[in-house]
Every structure is written in C-alpha cells, then in structure tokens.
Design an enzyme around this catalytic site. Structure first.
Site, PDB file in Angstrom:
ATOM      1  CB  SER A 134       4.807  -1.317  11.946  1.00 39.87           C
ATOM      2  OG  SER A 134       4.434  -0.111  12.269  1.00 39.87           O
ATOM      3  CG  ASN A 170      -1.734   1.083   1.480  1.00 39.85           C
ATOM      4  OD1 ASN A 170      -1.845   1.871   0.602  1.00 39.85           O
ATOM      5  ND2 ASN A 170      -2.356   1.343   2.594  1.00 39.85           N
ATOM      6  CD1 TRP A 171       3.879   1.305  -2.284  1.00 32.94           C
ATOM      7  CD2 TRP A 171       3.877   1.834  -4.443  1.00 32.94           C
ATOM      8  NE1 TRP A 171       4.859   0.273  -2.999  1.00 32.94           N
ATOM      9  CE2 TRP A 171       4.811   0.644  -4.307  1.00 32.94           C
ATOM     10  CE3 TRP A 171       3.620   2.507  -5.792  1.00 32.94           C
ATOM     11  CZ2 TRP A 171       5.539   0.090  -5.328  1.00 32.94           C
ATOM     12  CZ3 TRP A 171       4.500   2.001  -6.892  1.00 32.94           C
ATOM     13  CH2 TRP A 171       5.261   0.677  -6.654  1.00 32.94           C
ATOM     14  CE  LYS A 172      -0.276   3.557   4.402  1.00 27.98           C
ATOM     15  NZ  LYS A 172       0.024   3.611   5.996  1.00 27.98           N
ATOM     16  N   GLY A 195       2.833  -0.792   4.492  1.00 28.76           N
ATOM     17  CA  GLY A 195       2.783   0.375   3.743  1.00 28.76           C
ATOM     18  C   GLY A 195       4.172   1.085   3.703  1.00 28.76           C
ATOM     19  N   GLY A 196       4.915   1.568   4.686  1.00 24.51           N
ATOM     20  CA  GLY A 196       6.221   2.220   4.631  1.00 24.51           C
ATOM     21  C   GLY A 196       7.197   1.319   4.212  1.00 24.51           C
ATOM     22  CD  GLU A 202      -3.771  -2.257   7.410  1.00 21.14           C
ATOM     23  OE1 GLU A 202      -2.562  -2.260   7.035  1.00 21.14           O
ATOM     24  OE2 GLU A 202      -4.404  -1.037   7.183  1.00 21.14           O
ATOM     25  N   GLY A 261       2.053   2.540  10.703  1.00 20.76           N
ATOM     26  CA  GLY A 261       3.049   3.775  10.353  1.00 20.76           C
ATOM     27  C   GLY A 261       3.595   4.112  11.835  1.00 20.76           C
ATOM     28  CD  GLU A 273      -3.017   5.953   6.609  1.00 23.59           C
ATOM     29  OE1 GLU A 273      -3.181   6.005   5.271  1.00 23.59           O
ATOM     30  OE2 GLU A 273      -2.156   5.558   7.027  1.00 23.59           O
ATOM     31  CG  HIS A 283      -5.963   2.222   5.279  1.00 22.33           C
ATOM     32  ND1 HIS A 283      -5.283   3.067   5.948  1.00 22.33           N
ATOM     33  CD2 HIS A 283      -5.076   1.378   5.033  1.00 22.33           C
ATOM     34  CE1 HIS A 283      -4.224   3.082   6.344  1.00 22.33           C
ATOM     35  NE2 HIS A 283      -4.080   1.745   5.817  1.00 22.33           N
TER      36      HIS A 283
HETATM   37  P1  PGA Z   1       2.837   0.772   7.689  1.00 21.69           P
HETATM   38  O1  PGA Z   1       1.082   0.565   6.838  1.00 21.69           O
HETATM   39  O2  PGA Z   1       3.127  -0.773   7.227  1.00 21.69           O
HETATM   40  O3  PGA Z   1       3.351   1.841   7.256  1.00 21.69           O
HETATM   41  O4  PGA Z   1       2.223   0.593   8.981  1.00 21.69           O
HETATM   42  C1  PGA Z   1       0.101   0.083   6.796  1.00 21.69           C
HETATM   43  C2  PGA Z   1      -1.086   0.148   6.132  1.00 21.69           C
HETATM   44  O5  PGA Z   1      -1.554   1.307   6.333  1.00 21.69           O
HETATM   45  O6  PGA Z   1      -1.657  -0.269   5.378  1.00 21.69           O
END
Ligand code: PGA
Length: 255
Positions: A215, A9-11, A236-237, A169, A175, A99, A97
């Site tokens: 994470s 997930n590159w956001k 994500g990251g 999640e 994050g 976010e 998600h």
């Molecule tokens: P993260 O993000 O790996 O940076 O914690 C995961 C996500 O939001 O899907």
C-alpha cells in the site's frame, strides 16, 4: 551511498497495448525522476514490447519480471527461466512474492531456488519476505522474516549479496490500503540489515537495498523513504497510473 529504487509491480495488469501507452506517457514526465532508479515489472507478455521501447527511446528505466522458474530449461510447461528474462533485457526478477507463496503454494525452498537461478544470470532478485496479520499479532514478525531469509542466505555466497534486493512486504499491507507505518517498516528493515551484517559483514549489509512494499502511495512515500534503512519501495496498485507512480518517484527523489 545506496541509490533509491522504486519498483512497479503491475501484477496481472497492463497487456502490451496498455504497457506501451504507459511508457509513452511516462517518458513525457521522465524529467521528474531525479536520481531515483525506477524498474517496471509488467506481465510476461508485455516484456518484449517494453524492452524494445526502452532501448529505442533510451528511457532510463530498468525492466523486471514478476517470477521465473529455477531451472534453466526443460519440460516445465508454462514456465520461463531467468536466462530467458535476461535475454529480454530484464535486470530484476521479483521472487517469492506473497501472492505466489500464499495463492500459488510456492514454498520457501522454491523461492530461494528461484533467487539463486536469478543470481546465476547476473541479475538481481527482488526477494520478498513478510508476515501475515496473525503472525504480527502473535509477535512473530522477526522470526517469520528471518526464517524466509535464512532459507536463501544459507545457500548463497557473500559476493552474491551485491545483487540482492530484499523487499519487506507485510502480507496484511498488500493491496489493502493499510500500509505499515514508517516506524513499523523501519524496525523490520533495521532488523534485516543487522542480520545480514552478522551473516556477512557490516559493509555488505550497508550496500544492500531493502525496499518496503504494501500500500505504498503518493501520500506515504515521503514518510517511509525518509527512514535511513528504507531504500525504496515495491509498489503495486499505485504504480498502475503514470501520475501516481511518477509522484512516488519524484517524492522519493526529494528525500
Ligand atoms: P500494493 O502491492 O502496493 O498494491 O499493496 C504491493 C505488492 O504486492 O508488491
């Protein structure tokens, strides 16, 4: 036997140019993927270039989007429908998600409607659920996750479950560098699978993919994915760099 799935997930990272650079680099390392399924979810504007690249190179990577609208078309400025994403070659759409739920005010009902729109196109929603830190500390994790899930399950048929991917999640792990432990994640994954088994059937639940997200990194993937109910990860990251994503994919292939 469920196949392992790693979803990047590159956001709001990697525009078209960076996406193509990433794919070119990733392709050179594709031999490390093993039998793991990989899906990349770039930002909307990078999807077309990624789709063309994947079909021209036959790189065995799936494409996903990070969001969609629940209607198929109409006066919804700035939105895109699941059918447009299908046209672009997406097989997955991340839905609900945290976010979007917490920063954009997306409601549980809207997340469910989006997942239903994705099913309608024959694609797989990656339906995100998870508790906040306060909810975990108050002992409400199962109740919160179940509540988010039930809004969706009450509106779909058992046959649609085949395409459903659930991503657990925990909001406090996203994050932050503070991943849930494998024990914490496994407990919630088992709980989700049991609830789906009660709602549908043990067979349907056993075929369903449940990802962990929050994470995930090369340092914790092996521990997480070695648990029987953790089928992969939403990353994500650590998915933004080819080397760390490939390390995660490769380690997952060894378990
Ligand atoms: P993260 O993000 O790996 O940076 O914690 C995961 C996500 O939001 O899907």
């Amino acid at each position: 036997m469920r196949k392992k799935l790693i979803v990047a997930n590159w956001k709001m990272n990697h525009g078209t140019e960076d996406t193509l650079k990433f794919l070119t680099h990733f392709k050179r390392k594709a031999h490390l993927m093993g039998a793991v399924k990989v899906a990349l979810c770039p930002p909307l504007t990078s999807l077309y270039a990624a789709s063309v690249y994947l079909s021209e190179t036959e790189l065995p990577v799936f494409l996903g989007a990070q969001n969609c609208h629940w209607e198929e078309k109409g006066a919804f400025t700035g939105e895109v429908s699941a059918s447009f994403l299908k046209e672009l070659g997406c097989q997955f759409v991340i839905v609900g998600h945290s976010e979007r739920r917490h920063q954009m005010g997306e409601t549980a009902e809207q997340s469910a409607l989006k997942a239903i729109a994705v099913f309608k196109q024959g694609l797989s929603p990656i339906f995100c659920v998870g508790e906040t830190r306060a909810e975990r500390e108050a002992g409400q994790t199962q109740e919160v996750v179940l509540g988010q899930l039930e809004v969706l399950l009450s509106q779909i048929t058992v046959s649609e479950l085949v395409n459903l991917v659930i991503a657990y999640e925990p909001v406090w792990a996203i994050g932050t560098g503070l991943s849930a432990t494998a024990d914490q994640a496994d407990e919630v994954h088992r709980f989700i699978r049991q609830r789906v088994a009660e709602w549908a059937s043990a067979e349907a639940a056993s075929r369903m993919t449940i990802l962990y997200g929050g994470s995930v990194s090369p340092s914790n993937i092996k521990d997480l994915i070695s648990r029987p109910d953790i089928d992969g990860a939403l990353v994500g990251g650590a998915s933004l760099e080819v080397d760390s994503l490939m390390q995660i994919v490769h380690d997952a292939s060894l378990v």
